[in-house]
Each structure stands twice: as structure tokens, then as C-alpha cells.
Design an enzyme around this catalytic site. Structure first.
Site, PDB file in Angstrom:
ATOM      1  N   LYS A 124       0.830  -1.313  -0.213  1.00  0.00           N
ATOM      2  CA  LYS A 124       0.029  -0.156  -0.149  1.00  0.00           C
ATOM      3  C   LYS A 124       0.885   1.450   0.060  1.00  0.00           C
ATOM      4  O   LYS A 124       1.444   1.354   0.964  1.00  0.00           O
ATOM      5  CB  LYS A 124      -0.806  -0.072   1.206  1.00  0.00           C
ATOM      6  CG  LYS A 124      -2.109   1.262   1.156  1.00  0.00           C
ATOM      7  CD  LYS A 124      -2.642   1.136   2.604  1.00  0.00           C
ATOM      8  CE  LYS A 124      -3.654   2.333   2.524  1.00  0.00           C
ATOM      9  NZ  LYS A 124      -4.672   2.138   3.837  1.00  0.00           N
TER      10      LYS A 124
ATOM     11  N   SER B 149      -9.962   5.774  -5.090  1.00  0.00           N
ATOM     12  CA  SER B 149     -10.952   6.966  -5.017  1.00  0.00           C
ATOM     13  C   SER B 149     -10.438   8.089  -6.169  1.00  0.00           C
ATOM     14  O   SER B 149     -11.386   8.526  -6.807  1.00  0.00           O
ATOM     15  CB  SER B 149     -11.398   7.612  -3.694  1.00  0.00           C
ATOM     16  OG  SER B 149     -10.060   8.238  -3.214  1.00  0.00           O
TER      17      SER B 149
ATOM     18  N   LYS C 137      -2.422  -1.595  -3.616  1.00  0.00           N
ATOM     19  CA  LYS C 137      -3.118  -0.265  -3.642  1.00  0.00           C
ATOM     20  C   LYS C 137      -1.944   0.649  -3.632  1.00  0.00           C
ATOM     21  O   LYS C 137      -1.278   0.812  -2.872  1.00  0.00           O
ATOM     22  CB  LYS C 137      -4.009  -0.422  -2.393  1.00  0.00           C
ATOM     23  CG  LYS C 137      -4.731   0.968  -2.256  1.00  0.00           C
ATOM     24  CD  LYS C 137      -5.474   0.865  -0.869  1.00  0.00           C
ATOM     25  CE  LYS C 137      -6.632   2.077  -0.687  1.00  0.00           C
ATOM     26  NZ  LYS C 137      -7.281   2.318   0.363  1.00  0.00           N
TER      27      LYS C 137
ATOM     28  N   GLU D 102       7.496  -6.805   1.378  1.00  0.00           N
ATOM     29  CA  GLU D 102       6.218  -6.532   2.092  1.00  0.00           C
ATOM     30  C   GLU D 102       5.440  -7.616   1.984  1.00  0.00           C
ATOM     31  O   GLU D 102       4.894  -8.237   2.851  1.00  0.00           O
ATOM     32  CB  GLU D 102       5.749  -5.253   1.800  1.00  0.00           C
ATOM     33  CG  GLU D 102       6.553  -4.037   2.493  1.00  0.00           C
ATOM     34  CD  GLU D 102       6.118  -3.825   3.798  1.00  0.00           C
ATOM     35  OE1 GLU D 102       5.524  -4.690   4.538  1.00  0.00           O
ATOM     36  OE2 GLU D 102       6.513  -2.525   4.205  1.00  0.00           O
TER      37      GLU D 102
ATOM     38  N   ARG E  39       1.049   9.867   6.018  1.00  0.00           N
ATOM     39  CA  ARG E  39       1.217   8.681   6.275  1.00  0.00           C
ATOM     40  C   ARG E  39       2.591   7.893   5.837  1.00  0.00           C
ATOM     41  O   ARG E  39       2.767   6.668   5.513  1.00  0.00           O
ATOM     42  CB  ARG E  39       0.164   7.730   5.931  1.00  0.00           C
ATOM     43  CG  ARG E  39      -1.231   8.286   6.843  1.00  0.00           C
ATOM     44  CD  ARG E  39      -2.196   7.372   6.155  1.00  0.00           C
ATOM     45  NE  ARG E  39      -3.651   7.800   7.053  1.00  0.00           N
ATOM     46  CZ  ARG E  39      -4.573   7.960   6.589  1.00  0.00           C
ATOM     47  NH1 ARG E  39      -4.837   8.208   5.393  1.00  0.00           N
ATOM     48  NH2 ARG E  39      -5.596   8.476   7.284  1.00  0.00           N
TER      49      ARG E  39
ATOM     50  N   ARG F 170     -10.694  10.674   1.532  1.00  0.00           N
ATOM     51  CA  ARG F 170     -10.600  11.412   2.963  1.00  0.00           C
ATOM     52  C   ARG F 170     -11.659  12.075   3.036  1.00  0.00           C
ATOM     53  O   ARG F 170     -12.394  12.301   4.198  1.00  0.00           O
ATOM     54  CB  ARG F 170      -9.188  12.329   2.870  1.00  0.00           C
ATOM     55  CG  ARG F 170      -8.207  12.038   2.441  1.00  0.00           C
ATOM     56  CD  ARG F 170      -7.426  11.419   3.760  1.00  0.00           C
ATOM     57  NE  ARG F 170      -6.374  10.439   3.283  1.00  0.00           N
ATOM     58  CZ  ARG F 170      -4.890  10.854   2.896  1.00  0.00           C
ATOM     59  NH1 ARG F 170      -4.633  12.354   2.796  1.00  0.00           N
ATOM     60  NH2 ARG F 170      -4.244   9.935   2.578  1.00  0.00           N
TER      61      ARG F 170
END
Length: 322
Positions: free
Chosen positions: A194, A272, A246, A231, A215, A204
């Protein structure tokens, strides 16, 4: 001339016959936002056609998803109140756990009920974990809450829990917590790769995010490709049942790498911002909306995704089943 590849493109019927990558409703998962206290659906301005559901409108969407043959729904909760610990995430009466229970009551096992396992919707600072006394996300303290959250979601009825916080060791802790209380069959869909992406902007608004800062200390650097495999393989070792990349469209190379590296099912999230860009361009008349949607989804499947999370899931499934 012996080689004439155009023969296999000569008609719609021929193109259908030899098509290499196909879409089916069962491959699509619909992300949904359920808002605490909402009496009716609330439009999300940056995502035309997407809403924050009330519990009642969400129930209708669950039933429709079954009728359309979708692979599942991914639920996000939008609480009325937040705190530093994100305590609403573990509360059986919290909006996400209530929405999970509503969905299971509505569809039983006819549709996979998936739940986002992260604290960002529930914390007043908007981060995916709790903060230490210096304002940094505390990885290991967050893991303990993730374990509790996983158990709460499974108890509410989630078939699939989806840890999305990118905390080190999250899959192992969640798997152990679920197994310890007997939720052996609850599937862990790991957000394995991600990225700290600009394409999350409209999300958001969708979850009424309270994010302070960014982040980048826990989500991946968009410049890194090899790190995604590290990962992903860690999540596989820790017991993930499905792994996810993602965003999707800007990371098709990563998606292809992950597909080649693992034998597990691979998911990708068409986020989004990807949705909003196509909708905005189509609203201006610059692109053919339906063709652009279908092409974007086919590209994700072609790169290796077995499962695609997309806000167009229901719409595309209606077209596919005509």
C-alpha cells in the site's frame, strides 16, 4: 504474407472469442461507506455516484450485490465521534461492527462481507495507529489494537478482515488473535503493498478523515518497486490468505511483480482518485466513460489481479449481466 494478426480482430464475435482477459461480477468487490447516525445516503462530492450510506440504504446495497453476483463488499465505518485510541473500532456497538452484522443478517453466506481493519476512520488524529508521546505512530502498540479489532469484526460476522494500516507484523498478530478465539476460518486479506499515494484524496472526504500530517512513515514510497515484494512475502509468511496492491492503476508493474511472486489470490484496489479522474474527464466529454471504466478494470485484471475492488462494481456487473 503468412502472419495476419488482424484476422482475429475482424469482428466483435471474433474479438470476444479470442479475448485473453475477461471481467466477471464475481471478481469485483464493492467498497462501501456506512455512516453512523445517517438517516439517508449522503453524496460524496469528490466521488460522483458514491455515497456515505445509512444503515438502511446499505442493506439495500448488500441485497443488490447478491443479485448482481459480486464477489463481496468491503465495509468502512464513518463514526460520529473519534478519540486518540480509535476505541470505536473495537466496540461491538461501533458503526463498522454494526454494519458488518447488518450485512451478514441481510446476505448470510451468499456474499462475502469484508471489513477494513484500520484505525484511521476512528482516530481523532486520522492516523492508522495510535501515537506515542512524541506524536509518532507506535507500531507495536497499534498491533495489539489490531488484534482486538480483528476479533470484534469476526465476532460481528466478517468473512474477511483486511488490515490496511501497513504496520510491521500486523498479519501475524491478527492471525494469532483470530485463531486464539476460534475464528479459524476468517480470511485475512492483507494490504501487502500500500503506497503513500496522492490518489487517496477523495477517500478522505468519504470517511470524514481527521488526518494530521501524512502517512509516509508507514505507507510505501511510490518510487519503490522491490520493497513491495519484500512486504508481500512477509505477509505471506505471516499467514495472509489474499494479498493486495493499492492503488491499482499507477502500480500495475508492482501488481504484475506480486502476481509472479506468490501463489495466493491477488487483489488490487482501484482507489478513489482513479475513480474521480475518470468521472471528471467523462463529465467534461473528454473520454467515453463506459469504455474508460471497462478498459481500466481490464488493465488491472491483465496485470494479474484475481480480485478488483472498485466503486464501479455494481454498475459494471449490471452491464456484464445484460
Amino acid at each position: 504474407m503468412i502472419e495476419r494478426p488482424r484476422r482475429l480482430r475482424s469482428s466483435a464475435a471474433m474479438r470476444r472469442l479470442v479475448r485473453e482477459t475477461r471481467l466477471a461480477p464475481s471478481q469485483l468487490v464493492l467498497p462501501m461507506f456506512v455512516a453512523e447516525g445517517a438517516s439517508e445516503p449522503r453524496p460524496i462530492t469528490s466521488m460522483p455516484g458514491v455515497v456515505q450510506h445509512s444503515r438502511e440504504s446499505a442493506k439495500k446495497a448488500y441485497a443488490e450485490a447478491v443479485e448482481l453476483g459480486l464477489g463481496g463488499v468491503m465495509l468502512f465505518g464513518v463514526p460520529e465521534s473519534k478519540d486518540a485510541q480509535g476505541s470505536g473500532a473495537c466496540d461491538p456497538a461501533g458503526i463498522l461492527n454494526v454494519a458488518i452484522a447488518d450485512a451478514r443478517a441481510e446476505v448470510g453466506d451468499d456474499l462475502l462481507v469484508m471489513s477494513d481493519l484500520c484505525l484511521d476512520e476512528f482516530t481523532d488524529h486520522g492516523h492508522c495507529g495510535v501515537l506515542d508521546d512524541q506524536g509518532r505512530v507506535d507500531n507495536d502498540a497499534t498491533l495489539q489494537i489490531y488484534g482486538q479489532m480483528a476479533v470484534a469484526q469476526a465476532a460481528a460476522g466478517a468473512h474477511v478482515v483486511a488490515p490496511s494500516g501497513m504496520m510491521d507484523g500486523q498479519v501475524a498478530v491478527i492471525r494469532a488473535a483470530l485463531d486464539e478465539v476460534g475464528h479459524l476460518d476468517t480470511v485475512v486479506l492483507a494490504y501487502a503493498a500500500k503506497y503513500a499515494s496522492a490518489f487517496y484524496g477523495p477517500f478522505r472526504e468519504a470517511v470524514d478523515s481527521s488526518l494530521q500530517g501524512d502517512r509516509r512513515t508507514y505507507q510505501q514510497d511510490p518510487a519503490n518497486r522491490r520493497e513491495a515484494l519484500r512486504e508481500t512475502l512477509l505477509d505471506v509468511e505471516q499467514g495472509a490468505d489474499i494479498v493486495m496492491v493499492k492503488p491499482a492503476m499507477s502500480y500495475l508493474d508492482v501488481l504484475a511483480d506480486v502476481r509472479a511472486a506468490v501463489d495466493l489470490p491477488v487483489a488490487a484496489y482501484q482507489v478513489s482518485g482513479e475513480y474521480a479522474m475518470i468521472e471528471a474527464a467523462a463529465a467534461q466529454g473528454w473520454i467515453d466513460r463506459d469504455r474508460a471504466i471497462d478498459e481500466s478494470l481490464v488493465s488491472i485484471r491483465r496485470a494479474g489481479a484475481d480480485i478488483v475492488l472498485t466503486y464501479w462494481a455494481a454498475e459494471v456487473a449490471r452491464r456484464l449481466t445484460r
